[in-house]
Design a protein around this motif. Structure first.
Motif, PDB file in Angstrom:
ATOM      1  N   ASN A 313       0.736  -1.277   0.018  1.00 16.87           N
ATOM      2  CA  ASN A 313       0.121   0.038   0.003  1.00 16.87           C
ATOM      3  C   ASN A 313       0.800   1.235  -0.026  1.00 16.87           C
ATOM      4  OD1 ASN A 313      -1.913  -2.100   0.145  1.00 16.87           O
ATOM      5  ND2 ASN A 313      -2.923  -1.422   2.122  1.00 16.87           N
ATOM      6  N   ARG A 314       1.439   1.454   0.944  1.00 17.09           N
ATOM      7  CA  ARG A 314       2.514   2.678   1.000  1.00 17.09           C
ATOM      8  C   ARG A 314       3.703   2.444   0.118  1.00 17.09           C
ATOM      9  NH1 ARG A 314       2.443   5.852   6.121  1.00 17.09           N
ATOM     10  NH2 ARG A 314       4.545   6.751   5.406  1.00 17.09           N
ATOM     11  N   ILE A 315       3.987   1.216  -0.168  1.00 21.76           N
ATOM     12  CA  ILE A 315       5.000   1.117  -1.511  1.00 21.76           C
ATOM     13  C   ILE A 315       4.107  -0.038  -2.271  1.00 21.76           C
ATOM     14  CG2 ILE A 315       7.136   0.340  -2.440  1.00 21.76           C
ATOM     15  CD1 ILE A 315       8.287   1.230   0.241  1.00 21.76           C
ATOM     16  N   THR A 316       3.631   0.382  -3.370  1.00 17.88           N
ATOM     17  CA  THR A 316       2.964  -0.517  -4.210  1.00 17.88           C
ATOM     18  C   THR A 316       3.754  -0.807  -5.311  1.00 17.88           C
ATOM     19  OG1 THR A 316       0.602  -0.756  -5.339  1.00 17.88           O
ATOM     20  CG2 THR A 316       1.741   1.293  -5.704  1.00 17.88           C
ATOM     21  N   CYS A 317       3.021  -1.729  -6.372  1.00 16.24           N
ATOM     22  CA  CYS A 317       3.864  -1.950  -7.521  1.00 16.24           C
ATOM     23  C   CYS A 317       3.796  -1.264  -8.772  1.00 16.24           C
ATOM     24  CB  CYS A 317       3.743  -3.441  -7.746  1.00 16.24           C
ATOM     25  SG  CYS A 317       1.812  -4.024  -7.700  1.00 16.24           S
ATOM     26  N   LEU A 325       6.339  -8.156  -5.853  1.00 13.87           N
ATOM     27  CA  LEU A 325       7.142  -7.191  -4.900  1.00 13.87           C
ATOM     28  C   LEU A 325       6.187  -6.907  -3.694  1.00 13.87           C
ATOM     29  CD1 LEU A 325       9.460  -5.197  -4.760  1.00 13.87           C
ATOM     30  CD2 LEU A 325       8.072  -3.505  -6.002  1.00 13.87           C
ATOM     31  N   LYS A 326       4.832  -7.028  -4.019  1.00 10.89           N
ATOM     32  CA  LYS A 326       4.125  -6.866  -2.670  1.00 10.89           C
ATOM     33  C   LYS A 326       3.720  -8.179  -2.178  1.00 10.89           C
ATOM     34  CE  LYS A 326      -0.526  -6.182  -4.824  1.00 10.89           C
ATOM     35  NZ  LYS A 326      -1.529  -7.185  -3.669  1.00 10.89           N
ATOM     36  N   GLU A 327       3.420  -9.330  -2.875  1.00 13.65           N
ATOM     37  CA  GLU A 327       2.958 -10.394  -2.322  1.00 13.65           C
ATOM     38  C   GLU A 327       3.930 -11.470  -2.057  1.00 13.65           C
ATOM     39  OE1 GLU A 327      -0.059 -10.923  -1.859  1.00 13.65           O
ATOM     40  OE2 GLU A 327      -1.191  -9.470  -2.903  1.00 13.65           O
ATOM     41  N   GLY A 328       4.911 -11.683  -2.754  1.00 10.56           N
ATOM     42  CA  GLY A 328       6.245 -12.398  -2.342  1.00 10.56           C
ATOM     43  C   GLY A 328       6.711 -12.148  -0.957  1.00 10.56           C
ATOM     44  N   VAL A 371       8.999 -15.611 -11.411  1.00  8.09           N
ATOM     45  CA  VAL A 371       8.407 -15.097 -10.048  1.00  8.09           C
ATOM     46  C   VAL A 371       7.904 -13.576 -10.616  1.00  8.09           C
ATOM     47  CG1 VAL A 371       8.677 -13.964  -7.794  1.00  8.09           C
ATOM     48  CG2 VAL A 371       9.772 -16.188  -8.633  1.00  8.09           C
ATOM     49  N   ARG A 372       8.750 -13.006 -11.446  1.00  8.22           N
ATOM     50  CA  ARG A 372       8.173 -11.943 -12.110  1.00  8.22           C
ATOM     51  C   ARG A 372       7.766 -12.179 -13.585  1.00  8.22           C
ATOM     52  NH1 ARG A 372      11.040  -5.935 -12.686  1.00  8.22           N
ATOM     53  NH2 ARG A 372      12.399  -7.045 -14.298  1.00  8.22           N
ATOM     54  N   PRO A 373       6.442 -12.617 -14.004  1.00  9.29           N
ATOM     55  CA  PRO A 373       6.411 -12.918 -15.386  1.00  9.29           C
ATOM     56  C   PRO A 373       6.370 -11.783 -16.506  1.00  9.29           C
ATOM     57  CG  PRO A 373       4.461 -13.118 -13.692  1.00  9.29           C
ATOM     58  CD  PRO A 373       5.460 -12.602 -13.052  1.00  9.29           C
ATOM     59  N   ARG A 374       7.039 -12.156 -17.508  1.00 10.30           N
ATOM     60  CA  ARG A 374       7.245 -11.325 -18.400  1.00 10.30           C
ATOM     61  C   ARG A 374       6.173 -10.975 -19.352  1.00 10.30           C
ATOM     62  NH1 ARG A 374      11.541 -14.440 -18.275  1.00 10.30           N
ATOM     63  NH2 ARG A 374      11.010 -15.991 -19.807  1.00 10.30           N
ATOM     64  N   ARG A 375       4.921 -11.863 -19.555  1.00  6.83           N
ATOM     65  CA  ARG A 375       3.843 -11.566 -20.181  1.00  6.83           C
ATOM     66  C   ARG A 375       2.536 -12.052 -19.586  1.00  6.83           C
ATOM     67  NH1 ARG A 375       7.381 -14.852 -22.728  1.00  6.83           N
ATOM     68  NH2 ARG A 375       8.031 -13.064 -24.126  1.00  6.83           N
ATOM     69  N   TYR A 376       1.700 -11.579 -19.863  1.00 12.23           N
ATOM     70  CA  TYR A 376       0.290 -12.413 -19.356  1.00 12.23           C
ATOM     71  C   TYR A 376      -1.040 -11.890 -20.121  1.00 12.23           C
ATOM     72  CZ  TYR A 376      -1.066  -7.819 -17.168  1.00 12.23           C
ATOM     73  OH  TYR A 376      -1.169  -6.332 -16.793  1.00 12.23           O
ATOM     74  N   PHE A 428      13.872  -2.597  -5.773  1.00  8.93           N
ATOM     75  CA  PHE A 428      13.829  -3.546  -4.604  1.00  8.93           C
ATOM     76  C   PHE A 428      15.527  -4.387  -4.321  1.00  8.93           C
ATOM     77  CE2 PHE A 428      13.203  -7.905  -2.252  1.00  8.93           C
ATOM     78  CZ  PHE A 428      12.464  -7.125  -1.041  1.00  8.93           C
ATOM     79  N   ILE A 429      15.875  -4.809  -5.320  1.00 10.52           N
ATOM     80  CA  ILE A 429      17.144  -5.428  -5.435  1.00 10.52           C
ATOM     81  C   ILE A 429      18.316  -4.291  -5.106  1.00 10.52           C
ATOM     82  CG2 ILE A 429      18.911  -6.461  -6.735  1.00 10.52           C
ATOM     83  CD1 ILE A 429      17.137  -8.534  -6.205  1.00 10.52           C
ATOM     84  N   LYS A 430      18.145  -3.188  -5.772  1.00 13.67           N
ATOM     85  CA  LYS A 430      19.197  -2.082  -5.547  1.00 13.67           C
ATOM     86  C   LYS A 430      19.441  -1.819  -4.306  1.00 13.67           C
ATOM     87  CE  LYS A 430      20.500   2.373  -7.391  1.00 13.67           C
ATOM     88  NZ  LYS A 430      20.118   3.266  -8.334  1.00 13.67           N
ATOM     89  N   VAL A 431      18.322  -1.603  -3.436  1.00  6.97           N
ATOM     90  CA  VAL A 431      18.588  -1.336  -2.197  1.00  6.97           C
ATOM     91  C   VAL A 431      19.503  -2.078  -1.162  1.00  6.97           C
ATOM     92  CG1 VAL A 431      16.435   0.192  -1.956  1.00  6.97           C
ATOM     93  CG2 VAL A 431      16.351  -2.343  -1.151  1.00  6.97           C
ATOM     94  N   PHE A 432      19.263  -3.540  -1.494  1.00  9.17           N
ATOM     95  CA  PHE A 432      20.098  -4.451  -0.805  1.00  9.17           C
ATOM     96  C   PHE A 432      21.446  -4.622  -1.216  1.00  9.17           C
ATOM     97  CE2 PHE A 432      15.953  -6.295  -0.202  1.00  9.17           C
ATOM     98  CZ  PHE A 432      15.843  -6.294   1.011  1.00  9.17           C
ATOM     99  N   GLU A 433      21.683  -4.137  -2.765  1.00 11.21           N
ATOM    100  CA  GLU A 433      22.995  -3.938  -3.023  1.00 11.21           C
ATOM    101  C   GLU A 433      23.869  -2.802  -2.412  1.00 11.21           C
ATOM    102  OE1 GLU A 433      23.176  -5.992  -7.590  1.00 11.21           O
ATOM    103  OE2 GLU A 433      22.189  -3.631  -7.582  1.00 11.21           O
ATOM    104  N   GLU A 434      22.801  -1.597  -2.381  1.00 10.55           N
ATOM    105  CA  GLU A 434      23.565  -0.609  -1.713  1.00 10.55           C
ATOM    106  C   GLU A 434      23.930  -0.643  -0.144  1.00 10.55           C
ATOM    107  OE1 GLU A 434      21.476   3.221  -2.321  1.00 10.55           O
ATOM    108  OE2 GLU A 434      21.353   2.668  -4.614  1.00 10.55           O
TER     109      GLU A 434
END
Length: 881
Positions: A313-317, A325-328, A371-376, A428-434
């Motif tokens: 909610n505060r951070i959505t997709c 990003l929100k569900e997993g 986990v992140r689909p490319r098409r639907y 999301f990945i970038k914050v953990f790299e930093e």
């Protein structure tokens, strides 16, 4: 209901919208067949967008009454309007303008349960993923964040309660017995988080003081008279709020937090900002109507939806491709909460069993996707175990790789940097790299690549050189649209176990990155050499299930037995015993196909008795260890040419062998676990009941077993024991007088309680054997069953098709034909539920040829039906591809 348009949405096609809607004012005048919705939208053109760019708004089956811009009616020549789209051909030249849209809805006729619908005299919304466009024309996409102000008008007699998102602003009376309420949510949110509830509901009220000292008013709203059943849910909510403050530093931000429980709901629950809407199955509970599993699910799902306040909610997709990003992430958070509230070891085993039962088959079949689909083609079909459960495992691996402290620093940075934004996996990945200074680009393949990796492991010991060597090779099997796979970064937790279960020390390690008991697999092949190892150890791999992979380990049976008795890692100890059981069941399956009687090693059946009686292990853990792999689990590990009848026969034979070998010990332990205290839903009490009930299942196979189970049923003082005994009677003693009497008594007692009757339907739908199809078909005519209620459909049809391997996979194909007919009937009302039912056939290619052919016939019969919904056609065509 939208039929399939054939449109495929691709991640690479994403681009920001030309327009924004920073403010949304909604006015509802509620009526069952003629609700009028007036939307006043503040529309803003993005910088750099041409003034002549049309504004195209999404709709779905809408009836348009009026359109105005800045107070003036729009000329028909200046717009294109259809039930599914509204296009302003000549928007104002001003960068910002006000758009007023009036639509009319018929909530009482909305059987799809998406958008605004009315059920059991309660108005309710469900807008995720694309339901808001069924209420008004809008830029119905997650990256359009708007501040909502809502006014609701209704007849006070029909709807004394009027709720929406955010904080209450005002309420009052209107003419002719009507009244109104206004709500304002100060936090910008996407349209999928909009919510409205109106009706006659009872309230359970409480409050919570946040870590900064603010008082938040809490309310749980249920059907009148069911207030007493919401107490556990309220307790779980308050514990969730406190845990999120302590574990993640997240404080609730509004003045009120409301939950509403409704009986007709497509999902388990929905995290709408400040107004969570729940399937009443996950709110209502007491010892007479709910099992221990129900209490645990309520606790977990209440927590999950509350935790979405920040992770969703505060951070959505940014778009629906980022759903994980929100569900997993939120599943990871609710798993951690439940582990802290209950038993971490037991919770972890349960999580892995769920992952293997639902996500592994998804990865191995035609519905596989990253986990992140490319098409639907239909986003509703991607609310899957891969997005949720595997998505959670990916977050857990990040913590394993970085360590708890750095992981928390990364999460803090994520909340700080992206609060109020629609974010992406890359963010999301970038914050953990930093936060860590590490390059996680290879690890990020877990988000982008489908399939379950396999690790092949062998070991050697050189006593003279005192060296122990592991050879590890990784591979990822091909999946639909992905034949070539890239190498993954797999964190493999391990332990070297010596005599008496003590850890083996080593001087140094060569050949791979090893940190804190984790081997970091990054290449195709690794040779890991441990020096200073005098005696050959048993190797414990993937401890704590550090990565969602399969293992092919060259390991002696003696090592597995040793680890099942001595491994200090609770998960790996369970895994060792579970592997022994699975190997024995697969061997028995092959013996049966070869016309032989299965036989089992006494040391295996004896080990079951040792584990059952080991009081150093908590009862809940022992119960999980004694629960044999299910028919579907065995079939998954066999892989192909499955005969479900032979699988079931093997499983029954092993259960009988364990029960016979340990009858006296199991009987004594069963008696000692009889609960003499008042019922409590706490984890320890639930664990004792779980162990006693699994022992009852084994003992029921022995002489006098039916009478024992009947006595257990009659003396039960809670639903956990009552339902367990009923299942034992129905499954182990089908057709017996004891089973018939218990089923009739249960029905008589609970006929007026739909949620309890769901258990009655489930138990009968899962009774193995060829008679199951006829039983389920007859139960569809039961007065307590309704094709229009998702809970009833899932309890009967869903259980039969997913949990009854012998009944559903009847050799003559009648189970498949029945499912196909039912799916098409349900689709007329509710395409989402129909599509989920159809996934029961996702593993049809793993069956033996005769069943394969009949399963395919059923799928083709669905595919050949005209005017299928996008939801159902997408599932069926991908399953057949």
């Amino acid at each position: 209901m939208r039929t399939d348009t054939g449109q495929v949405f691709k991640l690479e096609d994403y681009r920001p919208s030309d327009y924004l809607i920073p403010e949304t004012n909604l006015d509802f005048r509620l009526s069952p067949q003629a609700t009028v919705v007036t939307a006043i939208l503040t529309v803003e053109r993005r910088e750099g967008i041409s003034k002549s760019a049309p504004l195209v708004l999404d709709g779905d089956g809408l009836t348009l009454k009026r359109v105005e811009i800045d107070g003036k009616t729009v000329r028909p020549a200046d717009l294109l309007a259809s039930p599914d789209q509204l296009t302003l051909l000549k928007p104002p030249a001003a960068r910002r303008f006000q758009l007023r849209i009036e639509t009319e809805l018929a909530p009482a006729s909305n059987e799809a349960l998406m958008g605004l619908y009315r059920s059991n005299n309660v108005y309710c919304t469900q807008c995720e993923a694309e339901g808001f466009r069924r209420i008004t024309y809008f830029l119905d996409r997650p990256d359009i964040l708007s501040v909502y102000t809502v006014r609701i008008e209704a007849s006070r007699d029909e709807a004394p309660l009027l709720l929406s998102n955010g904080n209450p602003v005002e309420n009052g009376d209107l003419a002719d017995g009507w009244h109104y309420a206004s709500w304002h949510d100060p936090f910008p949110k996407p349209s999928y988080l909009f919510a409205l509830v109106a009706g006659n509901l009872g309230q359970v009220a409480d409050s919570f003081v946040t870590m900064s000292g603010r008082k938040v008013e809490l309310g749980i709203y249920v059907e009148p008279g069911k207030d007493a059943l919401a107490g556990y849910a309220m307790d779980a909510l308050k514990r969730s709020m406190q845990w999120d403050e302590e574990a993640f530093g997240r404080e609730y931000d509004l003045d009120v937090f409301n939950i509403v429980a409704v009986s007709d709901f497509n999902m388990g629950a929905m995290e709408n900002k400040g107004l969570n809407i729940f399937n009443d199955k996950y709110v209502l509970a007491d010892q007479e109507t709910a099992t221990d599993a129900d209490f645990a699910n309520i606790e977990a799902i209440i927590a999950h939806e509350y935790f979405h306040n920040w992770t969703g909610n505060r951070i959505t997709c940014r778009d629906w491709f980022q759903l994980c990003l929100k569900e997993g992430l939120t599943v990871f958070r609710d798993h951690e909460f439940s582990a802290d509230q209950r038993s971490r070891a037991v919770k972890r085993i349960a999580e892995v069993r769920t992952l293997r039962a639902h996500q592994f088959p998804e990865d191995q079949g035609p519905l596989a996707h990253p986990v992140r689909p490319r098409r639907y083609r239909e986003i509703n079909n991607f609310y899957t175990a891969t997005v949720y459960e595997k998505g959670s495992e990916v977050v857990r691996m990040i913590r394993t790789i970085l360590g708890a402290e750095v992981f928390r620093a990364g999460m803090d940075l994520y909340f700080e940097r992206h609060d109020g934004e629609a974010a992406t996996i890359e963010d999301f990945i970038k914050v953990f790299e930093e936060a860590s200074g590490r390059d996680l680009s290879q690890f990020a393949l877990w988000y982008h690549q489908a399939g379950t990796p396999n690790l092949t492991v062998s070991s050697t010991h050189n006593p003279a050189a005192q060296e122990f060597t592991l050879e590890i090779e990784q591979s990822v099997p091909p999946t639909p649209s992905e034949s070539r796979k890239r190498l993954m970064h797999i964190p493999l937790a391990f332990g070297l176990i010596g005599a008496g279960g003590k850890p083996v020390e080593y001087d140094r390690v060569e050949g791979a990155s090893v940190e804190g008991g984790v081997i970091h697999i990054r290449k195709r092949r690794h040779m890991v050499r441990f020096s200073g190892v005098a005696e050959r150890p048993a190797v414990s791999l993937n401890r704590g299930f550090s990565a969602p992979v399969t293992l092919s380990v060259e390991q002696k049976a003696a090592d597995q037995f040793f680890l099942a008795r001595h491994d200090s890692d609770a998960f790996s100890r369970w895994q060792a015993f579970n592997t022994l059981l699975t190997d024995a069941l697969i061997a028995a399956f092959r013996q049966i196909l070869g016309g032989k009687q299965p036989d089992f090693a006494p040391r295996l059946t004896d080990l079951a008795g040792v584990i059952a009686s080991d009081e150093t292990l908590e009862p809940a853990y022992r119960a999980l260890a004694l629960a044999l792999p299910g028919d579907a689990d065995i079939a998954r590990d066999i892989g192909k040419n499955i005969d479900p009848d032979a699988v079931h026969t093997a499983r029954h034979a092993l259960a009988l062998a364990i029960g016979t070998a340990n009858g006296e010990a199991f009987s004594g332990l069963y008696d000692s676990l009889a609960d003499k205290n008042a019922f409590s839903p706490d984890a320890a009490s639930a664990g004792r009941r779980a162990l006693r009930n699994i022992l009852l299942d084994y003992l029921s196979l022995l002489p006098g077993g039916a009478a024992l189970a009947a006595g257990h049923f009659q003396s039960a003082t809670n639903m956990t024991d009552r339902a367990a005994a009923l299942a034992v009677l129905a499954h182990r003693h089908h057709g017996s007088s004891e089973a018939k009497k218990a089923l009739a008594a249960f029905e008589k007692t609970y006929a007026s309680d739909p949620l309890v009757m769901d258990k009655w339907f489930q138990i009968q739908a899962s009774v193995p054997g060829p008679q199951a199809v006829d039983t389920v078909r007859s139960l569809t005519a039961h007065p307590g069953f309704s094709m229009g209620n998702p809970n009833r459909v899932r309890s009967l049809i869903g259980t039969f098709s997913s949990a009854n391997q012998t009944g559903f996979h009847r050799p003559d194909g009648e189970g498949y034909r029945f499912l196909a007919q039912t799916v098409l009937e349900v689709e007329k009302r509710n395409p989402q539920v129909a599509a989920r039912l159809a996934t029961a056939l996702r593993s049809w290619r793993s069956l033996e040829p005769g069943r394969q052919a009949k399963a395919r016939e059923a799928l083709v019969s669905i595919a050949n039906t005209e005017n299928l919904s996008a939801d159902l056609r997408d599932i069926v065509e991908r399953t057949l591809a």
